[in-house]
Scaffold this motif. Structure first.
Motif, PDB file in Angstrom:
ATOM      1  N   HIS A  97      45.092  29.325  50.910  1.00  0.00           N
ATOM      2  CA  HIS A  97      44.601  29.105  49.356  1.00  0.00           C
ATOM      3  C   HIS A  97      45.169  30.387  48.333  1.00  0.00           C
ATOM      4  O   HIS A  97      45.417  31.194  48.632  1.00  0.00           O
ATOM      5  N   HIS A  99      44.414  33.282  44.312  1.00  0.00           N
ATOM      6  CA  HIS A  99      44.007  33.439  43.429  1.00  0.00           C
ATOM      7  C   HIS A  99      44.176  33.741  42.358  1.00  0.00           C
ATOM      8  O   HIS A  99      45.707  34.377  42.913  1.00  0.00           O
ATOM      9  N   GLU A 109      43.374  39.365  43.134  1.00  0.00           N
ATOM     10  CA  GLU A 109      41.967  39.939  43.852  1.00  0.00           C
ATOM     11  C   GLU A 109      42.214  41.155  43.955  1.00  0.00           C
ATOM     12  O   GLU A 109      41.256  42.337  43.899  1.00  0.00           O
ATOM     13  N   HIS A 122      45.715  33.827  50.031  1.00  0.00           N
ATOM     14  CA  HIS A 122      44.683  34.475  51.325  1.00  0.00           C
ATOM     15  C   HIS A 122      45.236  33.457  52.560  1.00  0.00           C
ATOM     16  O   HIS A 122      45.024  32.352  52.571  1.00  0.00           O
ATOM     17  N   THR A 204      35.711  36.695  49.814  1.00  0.00           N
ATOM     18  CA  THR A 204      35.618  37.591  48.019  1.00  0.00           C
ATOM     19  C   THR A 204      35.287  36.479  46.848  1.00  0.00           C
ATOM     20  O   THR A 204      34.077  36.899  46.035  1.00  0.00           O
TER      21      THR A 204
HETATM   22 ZN    ZN Z   1      40.759  34.335  48.783  1.00  0.00          ZN
END
Ligand code: ZN
Ligand code: 1SD
Length: 260
Positions: A97, A99, A109, A122, A204
């Protein structure tokens, strides 16, 4: 609050700990990685990507309301997994996925020397011994997440093209979308022969379980502005326009570096 009890938004991430106590614990993610301060792990065997050249039988993209998540189904002997590097066992691929944020100055992140990137991907894996993702999150070595940074380049990334091909179907819908299956090896090929940072941290997102061995290649892949626009068009829950958690205190943890 949704049925699984994990409703949250990115407006005030400091509030997460009220409802999800682990988000207030000491060894949280993401963090800022200060390259000059890193200790060396010495000669580790290279990180090994197994089965990433196998295309799954089905591949699904879904808007979770907090990101878009890609999953696949592989025949038993074909499931991708990583070994070696800092890992003591096989870690099986679960999902990947992303961010991002509202403009190119934010989005990732983790930070490198205080710098953010517009996109972080990720690749989530669980330790084979623990059998399932949901069981593995209970252990401090249960998960390993490989985080890849993307920086703006006119060329963009072919690996992202295949994923973003299905993104318009999920931008404003929670219905899963079936992609034409493709192998994930383009991502690991792109980070061959680079240095990695590794440290122990958490998910996270709530519940912020401290179960993650983070592996972060110290280089960037390419994403085009056009590709970033597709990410920013994805409707997130609560009208969120970003889905990165701010960096958390290191609290004495060491970050190690290794080369594959
Ligand atoms: Zn993530
Ligand atoms: O943010 C993701 C969350 O969406 C979910 O994918 C979870 C595990 O499935 O992982 C976190 S993260 O720590 O990989 N960002």
């Amino acid at each position: 609050i949704n049925s699984s009890g994990t409703d949250f938004d990115y407006k005030d991430t400091c509030k997460w700990a009220k409802e999800f106590p682990m988000c207030g614990e000491k060894f949280q993610s993401p963090i800022n990685i200060k390259i000059p301060n890193l200790e060396s792990l010495g000669e580790l065997p290279p990180l090994k990507w197994n089965g990433y050249e196998n295309a799954p039988t089905t591949m699904t993209l879904v808007n979770s309301g907090h990101s878009i998540t890609l999953t696949g189904q592989w025949d038993d002997n074909n499931i991708p997994y990583i070994t070696d590097g800092p890992l003591t066992d096989a870690y099986i691929f679960e999902q990947l996925h992303f961010h991002w944020g509202p403009n190119d100055s934010v989005g990732s992140e983790h930070k490198m020397n205080g710098n953010s990137f517009p996109l972080e991907m990720h690749m989530v894996h669980f330790k084979k011994e623990y059998e399932t993702f949901s069981n593995a999150v209970k252990y401090s070595d249960g998960l390993t997440v490989v985080g890849l940074f993307f920086d703006i380049s006119p060329m963009g990334s072919e690996a992202l093209t295949a994923i973003l091909g299905g993104v318009s179907a999920v931008s404003s819908s929670k219905d899963p979308f079936e992609l034409d299956p493709f192998e994930l090896s383009s991502f690991n090929v792109a980070i061959a022969a680079v240095q990695f940072a590794t440290y122990a941290g958490s998910l996270t997102t709530p519940p912020c379980s401290q179960s993650v061995i983070w592996i972060l290649p110290i280089n960037t892949l390419n994403v085009s502005s056009k590709q970033m626009k597709k990410f920013r068009n994805i409707e997130l829950n609560h009208g969120d326009t970003h889905n990165y958690r701010p960096t958390q205190p290191l609290n004495g943890r060491s970050i190690h570096i290794f080369t594959q």
